[in-house]
Each structure stands twice: as structure tokens, then as C-alpha cells.
Scaffold this motif. Structure first.
Motif, PDB file in Angstrom:
ATOM      1  N   ASP A   1      47.461  58.163  41.651  1.00  0.00           N
ATOM      2  CA  ASP A   1      47.027  57.711  42.953  1.00  0.00           C
ATOM      3  C   ASP A   1      46.590  56.256  42.835  1.00  0.00           C
ATOM      4  O   ASP A   1      45.879  55.880  41.917  1.00  0.00           O
ATOM      5  CB  ASP A   1      45.882  58.590  43.432  1.00  0.00           C
ATOM      6  N   VAL A   4      42.628  55.284  42.394  1.00  0.00           N
ATOM      7  CA  VAL A   4      41.866  55.887  41.303  1.00  0.00           C
ATOM      8  C   VAL A   4      41.747  54.892  40.157  1.00  0.00           C
ATOM      9  O   VAL A   4      42.716  54.252  39.775  1.00  0.00           O
ATOM     10  CB  VAL A   4      42.564  57.179  40.799  1.00  0.00           C
ATOM     11  N   LEU A  32      37.190  63.748  42.491  1.00  0.00           N
ATOM     12  CA  LEU A  32      36.895  62.359  42.143  1.00  0.00           C
ATOM     13  C   LEU A  32      35.578  61.871  42.722  1.00  0.00           C
ATOM     14  O   LEU A  32      35.213  62.211  43.845  1.00  0.00           O
ATOM     15  CB  LEU A  32      38.043  61.465  42.617  1.00  0.00           C
TER      16      LEU A  32
END
Length: 84
Positions: A1, A4, A32
């Protein structure tokens, strides 16, 4: 992603966690954390000792009846330490 950021040696850490489980069918997952203030920009290491608490599920009434609502708990310190 694309949104991230990984701490330094995250891959070494996750492999170590998987091996400590001792179950080849184990699935390791995470929710996350917010990146703000989480990484040391010089070393790439994590500055946080907390982790998100994933489950905040509750029944909610609305519309046609009861349904489950899954929310996010605030971050907290782990309650159980991993064996090393």
C-alpha cells in the motif's frame, strides 16, 4: 500500500514472530497504526510501544434491526509478552 511506512527490519521481525508460533498454518495480521510520531527518522526504528486494539465490536440498532458495528479501539500496550 502506498500509504504504509515500514520500520527497519520489519521483515526479520515478522519472520521471527511466525517461527515462534510453531504452526505452519498460522496467519499473522495487523491493524496499521497512525504513522505520525511513530518512526525515528534517523534509525528507521519504531518509537511506539503500543499497538492498536483491533476488536471493538458491538450490536447497534438502526434501520431494520440489530447489526454488528466494528470500530477501532484506541492504541494500548500489549497485555501479554511474547516468549523469546
Amino acid at each position: 500500500d502506498a500509504h504504509v511506512s515500514f520500520v527497519k527490519d520489519w521483515d526479520v521481525d515478522i519472520i521471527s514472530q511466525f517461527l515462534r508460533v510453531g504452526n505452519e498454518m498460522a496467519v499473522l495480521t495487523t491493524y496499521l497504526s497512525d504513522i505520525t510520531g511513530a518512526l525515528d527518522e534517523t534509525t528507521g526504528l519504531s518509537l511506539k510501544k503500543s499497538r492498536p486494539i483491533m476488536c471493538k465490536s458491538d450490536y447497534e440498532r438502526g434501520g431494520g434491526g440489530k447489526h454488528l458495528r466494528h470500530g477501532q479501539q484506541p492504541e494500548g500496550l500489549p497485555s501479554k509478552k511474547a516468549k523469546r
